[in-house]
Design an enzyme around this catalytic site. Structure first.
Site, PDB file in Angstrom:
ATOM      1  N   CYS A  47       1.051  -1.128   0.203  1.00  0.00           N
ATOM      2  CA  CYS A  47      -0.145  -0.108  -0.001  1.00  0.00           C
ATOM      3  C   CYS A  47       1.013   1.135  -0.045  1.00  0.00           C
ATOM      4  O   CYS A  47       2.009   1.206   0.153  1.00  0.00           O
ATOM      5  CB  CYS A  47      -1.016  -0.126   1.091  1.00  0.00           C
ATOM      6  SG  CYS A  47      -0.485   0.594   2.501  1.00  0.00           S
ATOM      7  N   ASN A  53     -10.663   7.729   9.207  1.00  0.00           N
ATOM      8  CA  ASN A  53     -11.738   7.179   8.562  1.00  0.00           C
ATOM      9  C   ASN A  53     -11.913   5.905   8.489  1.00  0.00           C
ATOM     10  O   ASN A  53     -10.781   5.262   8.442  1.00  0.00           O
ATOM     11  CB  ASN A  53     -11.919   7.869   7.124  1.00  0.00           C
ATOM     12  CG  ASN A  53     -11.935   9.426   7.318  1.00  0.00           C
ATOM     13  OD1 ASN A  53     -12.684  10.019   8.273  1.00  0.00           O
ATOM     14  ND2 ASN A  53     -11.147  10.188   6.449  1.00  0.00           N
ATOM     15  N   GLY A  56     -15.297   7.057   4.516  1.00  0.00           N
ATOM     16  CA  GLY A  56     -14.578   7.867   3.493  1.00  0.00           C
ATOM     17  C   GLY A  56     -13.074   7.669   3.358  1.00  0.00           C
ATOM     18  O   GLY A  56     -12.300   8.375   3.165  1.00  0.00           O
ATOM     19  N   HIS A 111      -4.789   2.054   5.222  1.00  0.00           N
ATOM     20  CA  HIS A 111      -3.661   1.785   6.153  1.00  0.00           C
ATOM     21  C   HIS A 111      -3.996   2.685   7.205  1.00  0.00           C
ATOM     22  O   HIS A 111      -3.927   4.060   6.979  1.00  0.00           O
ATOM     23  CB  HIS A 111      -2.281   2.042   5.282  1.00  0.00           C
ATOM     24  CG  HIS A 111      -1.005   1.804   6.464  1.00  0.00           C
ATOM     25  ND1 HIS A 111      -0.018   1.113   6.033  1.00  0.00           N
ATOM     26  CD2 HIS A 111      -0.814   2.419   7.896  1.00  0.00           C
ATOM     27  CE1 HIS A 111       1.044   1.333   7.052  1.00  0.00           C
ATOM     28  NE2 HIS A 111       0.397   1.889   8.002  1.00  0.00           N
ATOM     29  N   HIS A 135      -4.564   5.531   9.546  1.00  0.00           N
ATOM     30  CA  HIS A 135      -3.960   6.701   9.812  1.00  0.00           C
ATOM     31  C   HIS A 135      -5.060   7.642  10.544  1.00  0.00           C
ATOM     32  O   HIS A 135      -6.199   7.669  10.286  1.00  0.00           O
ATOM     33  CB  HIS A 135      -3.564   7.375   8.625  1.00  0.00           C
ATOM     34  CG  HIS A 135      -4.510   7.531   7.441  1.00  0.00           C
ATOM     35  ND1 HIS A 135      -5.179   6.427   6.501  1.00  0.00           N
ATOM     36  CD2 HIS A 135      -5.745   8.482   7.019  1.00  0.00           C
ATOM     37  CE1 HIS A 135      -6.062   6.653   5.646  1.00  0.00           C
ATOM     38  NE2 HIS A 135      -6.581   8.103   6.112  1.00  0.00           N
ATOM     39  N   HIS A 143      -5.726  11.761  10.992  1.00  0.00           N
ATOM     40  CA  HIS A 143      -5.618  12.949  10.509  1.00  0.00           C
ATOM     41  C   HIS A 143      -5.439  13.903  11.835  1.00  0.00           C
ATOM     42  O   HIS A 143      -6.371  13.796  12.512  1.00  0.00           O
ATOM     43  CB  HIS A 143      -6.756  13.432   9.723  1.00  0.00           C
ATOM     44  CG  HIS A 143      -7.020  12.584   8.457  1.00  0.00           C
ATOM     45  ND1 HIS A 143      -6.745  13.109   7.276  1.00  0.00           N
ATOM     46  CD2 HIS A 143      -7.633  11.436   8.001  1.00  0.00           C
ATOM     47  CE1 HIS A 143      -7.020  12.132   6.240  1.00  0.00           C
ATOM     48  NE2 HIS A 143      -7.720  11.278   6.803  1.00  0.00           N
TER      49      HIS A 143
END
Ligand code: AMP
Length: 118
Positions: free
Chosen positions: A2, A82, A88, A93, A95, A97
Site C-alpha cells: 500500500c 476514517n 470515506g 492503512h 491513519h 488526521h
C-alpha cells in the site's frame, strides 16, 4: 504494497514531522487545514477496526508529541480516522488526521439531513 507502506519504506517520498521505531507522522499531500498531519503505524494495519490495543496505547503518546511538535497542543486540534466506505477511507492503512492551526468548522458529515433519522 500500500501507498503508506511505501512511504514507510521510503519508496515514495513524504514530508515527515516526527518518527519513532513504530510510528511516522508526515504532512498530508492535500491539506484541509493549516496543520494537517497524517499519523500512521509503520506496520500495516488496514483500519481502526483491526488495530490492537497495544498499538493504540503506544500511538497515543506519539500523537500527543506530534501535536506538541506542530505547536497546536494548547490552541487545539482535531483527530480523525476514517474507516471503510461510509467513513470515506481512501487509503487502507490506518491513519489519524491531525488537523489544526485555525478554528475548525463543525457541520453535517452526510448528504442526508441528520434530523431525518431522529
Ligand atoms: P483518507 O480519506 O482518510 O483515507 O485519507 C487519505 C489521505 O491521504 C488524504 O487526505 C490524502 O490527501 C492523503 N494522501 C494520499 N497520498 C498521500 C501521499 N503520498 N502523501 C501524503 N498524503 C497523502
Amino acid at each position: 504494497m500500500c501507498i503508506f507502506c511505501k512511504i514507510v519504506n521510503k519508496e515514495i517520498p513524504s514530508n515527515p514531522v516526527l518518527e519513532s521505531d513504530d510510528f511516522l507522522a508526515f504532512h498530508d499531500l492535500n491539506p484541509k487545514a493549516p496543520v494537517h498531519i497524517l499519523v500512521i503505524p509503520k506496520i500495516h494495519v488496514e483500519s481502526f477496526n483491526e488495530v490492537s490495543s497495544e498499538i493504540m496505547a503506544k500511538m497515543t503518546p506519539f500523537m500527543q508529541d506530534v501535536a506538541k511538535e506542530m505547536g497546536v497542543e494548547d490552541s487545539g486540534y482535531r483527530l480523525i480516522t476514517n474507516i471503510g466506505d461510509n467513513g470515506g477511507q481512501e487509503v487502507r492503512h490506518l491513519h489519524f488526521h491531525l488537523l489544526g492551526g485555525a478554528k475548525l468548522q463543525w457541520g453535517h458529515f452526510a448528504d442526508a439531513d441528520p434530523k431525518d433519522f431522529i
